[in-house]
Write an enzyme that holds these catalytic residues in place. Sequence first.
Site: not given
Ligand code: 5GP
Length: 186
Positions: A105, A109, A158
């Site tokens: 991965e 987040d 972000f």
């Molecule tokens: P989660 O489901 O863990 O909240 O998010 C996972 C997905 O959200 C990551 O694979 C990515 O695509 C997006 N994401 C989460 N945080 C960031 C960030 O800081 N920057 C970017 N560009 N995408 C993020």
Amino acid sequence: MKHSQDLNEDVAEVLLSEDQIRVKVTELGKRISADYAGRELTLVSVLKGSLPFMADLMRQIDLPLRIDLMEVSSYGGTATESSGLVRILKDLSAPIDGRDVLLVEDIIDTGLTLNYLLRYLRGKNPRSIKVCSLLDKPARRLVEIPIDYVGFEIPDAFVVGYGLDFGEVYRNLRFVGVLRPEAYES
Ligand code: 5GP
């Protein structure tokens, strides 16, 4: 969203340099090679953000391995927040039953995407399944999931670059950075 022609101009801060990333990916590859010595691995990565990490990591693992790719999208959510409702846009192209799987991965987040993917992949009866993420943003975690291999723990910002996008742009930056606020304004 308006981005500059020179993407570097939109970056407020470089969080992880190209060199730091290269050193860390080499280190992760060595650990994974040692942990799985004598076995064969299947690396499963999630498009599109994990693409550069997958490409670099697989070349630092000295084991016979296969790769497979999935693509998922979150329903709802915004450009910078995931909603946790996941839709599979591209599934695995080969069975993983009985195989040692490492899910590769870009960033964890909230953990909602990973939680969904792990449940989905466990349903396909792999011999084992572990997780390797380049970035970990623990401050925003909603689901507690052990991550077996983590590159860097980062603060609650972000980030873009090295695969990560904002509005599909910035994925080709060779470092991980934080955007200037102007780049978010539409
Ligand atoms: P989660 O489901 O863990 O909240 O998010 C996972 C997905 O959200 C990551 O694979 C990515 O695509 C997006 N994401 C989460 N945080 C960031 C960030 O800081 N920057 C970017 N560009 N995408 C993020």
